[in-house]
Design a protein around this motif. Sequence first.
Motif, PDB file in Angstrom:
ATOM      1  N   GLU A  79     -31.532  24.331   6.763  1.00 48.71           N
ATOM      2  CA  GLU A  79     -32.793  23.679   6.777  1.00 48.71           C
ATOM      3  C   GLU A  79     -33.861  24.601   6.629  1.00 48.71           C
ATOM      4  O   GLU A  79     -34.982  24.447   5.979  1.00 48.71           O
ATOM      5  CB  GLU A  79     -32.978  22.774   7.943  1.00 48.71           C
ATOM      6  CG  GLU A  79     -31.934  21.813   8.151  1.00 48.71           C
ATOM      7  CD  GLU A  79     -30.677  22.430   8.925  1.00 48.71           C
ATOM      8  OE1 GLU A  79     -30.855  23.247   9.773  1.00 48.71           O
ATOM      9  OE2 GLU A  79     -29.581  21.757   8.691  1.00 48.71           O
ATOM     10  N   MET A  82     -34.097  26.035   3.332  1.00 48.89           N
ATOM     11  CA  MET A  82     -34.704  25.021   2.143  1.00 48.89           C
ATOM     12  C   MET A  82     -36.169  25.201   2.619  1.00 48.89           C
ATOM     13  O   MET A  82     -36.840  24.980   1.554  1.00 48.89           O
ATOM     14  CB  MET A  82     -34.127  23.731   2.598  1.00 48.89           C
ATOM     15  CG  MET A  82     -32.670  23.431   2.313  1.00 48.89           C
ATOM     16  SD  MET A  82     -32.357  23.481   0.471  1.00 48.89           S
ATOM     17  CE  MET A  82     -32.767  21.692   0.384  1.00 48.89           C
ATOM     18  N   SER A  87     -36.093  22.974  -2.253  1.00 49.09           N
ATOM     19  CA  SER A  87     -34.998  22.614  -2.828  1.00 49.09           C
ATOM     20  C   SER A  87     -34.835  22.470  -4.313  1.00 49.09           C
ATOM     21  O   SER A  87     -33.425  22.971  -4.577  1.00 49.09           O
ATOM     22  CB  SER A  87     -34.774  20.749  -2.364  1.00 49.09           C
ATOM     23  OG  SER A  87     -35.867  20.328  -3.139  1.00 49.09           O
ATOM     24  N   MET A  91     -31.451  24.800  -5.785  1.00 46.81           N
ATOM     25  CA  MET A  91     -30.596  23.727  -6.811  1.00 46.81           C
ATOM     26  C   MET A  91     -30.539  24.706  -8.060  1.00 46.81           C
ATOM     27  O   MET A  91     -29.225  24.838  -8.650  1.00 46.81           O
ATOM     28  CB  MET A  91     -31.152  22.444  -6.984  1.00 46.81           C
ATOM     29  CG  MET A  91     -30.756  21.461  -6.052  1.00 46.81           C
ATOM     30  SD  MET A  91     -28.983  21.323  -5.448  1.00 46.81           S
ATOM     31  CE  MET A  91     -28.102  20.859  -6.934  1.00 46.81           C
ATOM     32  N   GLN A 101     -24.790  22.875  -3.717  1.00 42.81           N
ATOM     33  CA  GLN A 101     -26.065  23.272  -2.681  1.00 42.81           C
ATOM     34  C   GLN A 101     -25.499  23.701  -1.464  1.00 42.81           C
ATOM     35  O   GLN A 101     -26.000  24.853  -1.080  1.00 42.81           O
ATOM     36  CB  GLN A 101     -27.177  22.148  -2.701  1.00 42.81           C
ATOM     37  CG  GLN A 101     -28.353  22.517  -1.883  1.00 42.81           C
ATOM     38  CD  GLN A 101     -29.378  21.506  -1.944  1.00 42.81           C
ATOM     39  OE1 GLN A 101     -29.846  21.099  -2.846  1.00 42.81           O
ATOM     40  NE2 GLN A 101     -29.507  20.865  -0.695  1.00 42.81           N
TER      41      GLN A 101
END
Length: 144
Positions: A79, A82, A87, A91, A101
């Motif tokens: 997290e 990210m 994101s 990706m 991912q």
Amino acid sequence: MDINQILKIGAEAFQSGIGEQLGGSLSIDKIMDALAGLMPGEGKNVDLGALVGKMQGGGLASIAQSWLGDGGNAGIGAEQLMSIFGSGDIMRFADKLGLDQDTALEGLKGAVPEMVDKASTGGTLESLGGVGGIMGMAGKLFGR
């Protein structure tokens, strides 16, 4: 140490972080290229100072400081990665490597701290072969 050496260290840490089964099928060069594309900066002009700045501004200063210091590195979660990279960038990174991912994030948990750690000493980032924008950036961010 130049940025290619730092990217190679990151690629090797990424490869071992995702395990031999998956990591062995990816070349170090391919991982290095994907890491260079993920990190702040343009092309191979990776700006680790900007990465540390994002971490500091995103409430991850203590993690960044552990990576910059000469002791052990604090871990980072998926997290948190990210929140640093977003994101979409995660990706794109995973797609470049043909990974999902979650696997990409697992590898980045080892690669990102290792890259910052090896590019720093005594709490500040070193010059990486003349790449602008990173010398002393961490020291300024942390008031040193």
